[in-house]
Design an enzyme around this catalytic site. Structure first.
Site, PDB file in Angstrom:
ATOM      1  N   HIS A  98       0.845  -1.197   0.000  1.00  0.00           N
ATOM      2  CA  HIS A  98       0.000   0.000   0.000  1.00  0.00           C
ATOM      3  C   HIS A  98       0.877   1.242   0.000  1.00  0.00           C
ATOM      4  CE1 HIS A  98      -1.989   3.279   2.470  1.00  0.00           C
ATOM      5  NE2 HIS A  98      -2.694   3.241   1.369  1.00  0.00           N
ATOM      6  N   SER A  99       0.639   2.156  -0.925  1.00  0.00           N
ATOM      7  CA  SER A  99       1.297   3.454  -0.960  1.00  0.00           C
ATOM      8  C   SER A  99       2.827   3.283  -1.005  1.00  0.00           C
ATOM      9  CB  SER A  99       0.832   4.287   0.230  1.00  0.00           C
ATOM     10  OG  SER A  99       1.185   5.646   0.094  1.00  0.00           O
ATOM     11  N   LEU A 100       3.543   3.751   0.013  1.00  0.00           N
ATOM     12  CA  LEU A 100       4.982   3.521   0.065  1.00  0.00           C
ATOM     13  C   LEU A 100       5.291   2.045  -0.127  1.00  0.00           C
ATOM     14  CD1 LEU A 100       7.976   4.231   0.830  1.00  0.00           C
ATOM     15  CD2 LEU A 100       7.287   3.891   3.213  1.00  0.00           C
ATOM     16  N   HIS A 260      -7.443   7.024   0.365  1.00  0.00           N
ATOM     17  CA  HIS A 260      -6.108   6.454   0.132  1.00  0.00           C
ATOM     18  C   HIS A 260      -5.943   5.086   0.786  1.00  0.00           C
ATOM     19  CE1 HIS A 260      -1.909   6.524  -0.856  1.00  0.00           C
ATOM     20  NE2 HIS A 260      -1.515   6.577   0.401  1.00  0.00           N
TER      21      HIS A 260
END
Length: 278
Positions: A98-100, A260
């Site tokens: 997820h994300s990073l 997000h």
């Protein structure tokens, strides 16, 4: 769920695991300033197919911090993820990020393509890149930050205050952030404080250029599923993301209404997307 400790060269990582140990392994990597509890709602749903092992990245959650004077950089996160797979003796594994963590997972898949079975991504594909407009400024800021004394950590009188602080920043309901906040807190005189490394908030001296990121994404061989929030986050520019998507040979992309942290907000829908047969 079980707690794990993973020793990699120079560092000890913490992790949480769900699912039968005989199922295919899925290594999960969380977002910036989150931790492995980010997957606590999604993991039980994916554990029907996978042995899901969610890492606390270096400097996050219950994992050790880097030695003084060292910055946190994408390349080192990628190395840590692969080292964790080595320590767990995972010759072949899938990656969830997820994300990073999605950026780290995608670069790890490019680094060791023969070892990554499939790639499951939420809100991220490749590393955050440098367009050149702030390269010198960021370089100076990042190097200066490494020489500065760590700032004093905020102390919360109780866990509810810390949860409220995270809610204010993330705009997510308290019940969705409670697990991550609890894992991120350490008991200190006067209450609780974040145990994540304060250096995580500092600028990274050097970022990859967009062309370099795209060149790395061309190395992904694993079947990839990418889930993006709708509406798109301001830092997830549609044209840039599409150009990156075009670099991956075998990729399925879906946009889902939400924020997000889709995997926390809509775990059942996210699991259904990832569990679909290609």
């Amino acid at each position: 769920m079980s707690e794990l400790t993973i020793d990699i060269p120079g560092l000890q990582l913490a992790a949480q695991a769900w699912g039968d140990e005989n199922l295919p392994p899925l290594l999960a990597l969380h977002g910036w300033l989150d931790n492995s509890a980010s997957f606590e709602r999604l993991a039980p749903l994916l554990s029907q197919r996978y042995r899901l092992i969610a890492l606390d990245l270096p400097g996050h959650g219950a994992s050790a911090h880097l030695p003084p004077g060292l910055p946190y950089h994408y390349v080192d996160y990628v190395r840590a993820a692969i080292a964790a797979a080595d320590a767990l003796r995972l010759d072949r594994f899938s990656l969830l990020g997820h994300s990073l963590g999605a950026g780290i997972a995608s670069l790890a898949a490019a680094a060791v393509p023969t070892r990554v079975r499939e790639l499951l991504l939420v809100e991220g594909l490749g590393a955050m890149a440098d367009d050149g407009s702030r390269t010198l400024e960021r370089f100076r800021e990042g190097l200066t930050a490494l020489q500065e004394r760590p700032r004093s950590l905020r102390v919360f009188s109780d866990m509810d205050d810390a949860i409220a602080a995270r809610v204010a920043v993330s705009k997510m309901p308290a019940e969705l952030v409670q697990g991550m906040v609890t894992r991120s807190l350490a008991k200190v005189p006067g209450g609780y404080s974040w145990r994540s490394d304060p250096r995580l908030a500092s600028s990274t001296p050097i970022r990859l250029a967009e062309t370099q990121v795209m060149s790395l994404l061309l190395g992904i061989e694993a079947p990839t599923r990418l889930l993006l929030a709708d509406p798109a986050m301001p830092y997830m520019e549609t044209e840039t993301i599409q150009a990156r998507i075009d670099c991956v040979a075998d990729i399925t992309v879906e946009r889902m209404s939400g924020g997000h942290h889709l995997h926390l907000e809509k775990p059942a829908e996210v699991a259904a997307f990832f569990l679909q047969k290609n």
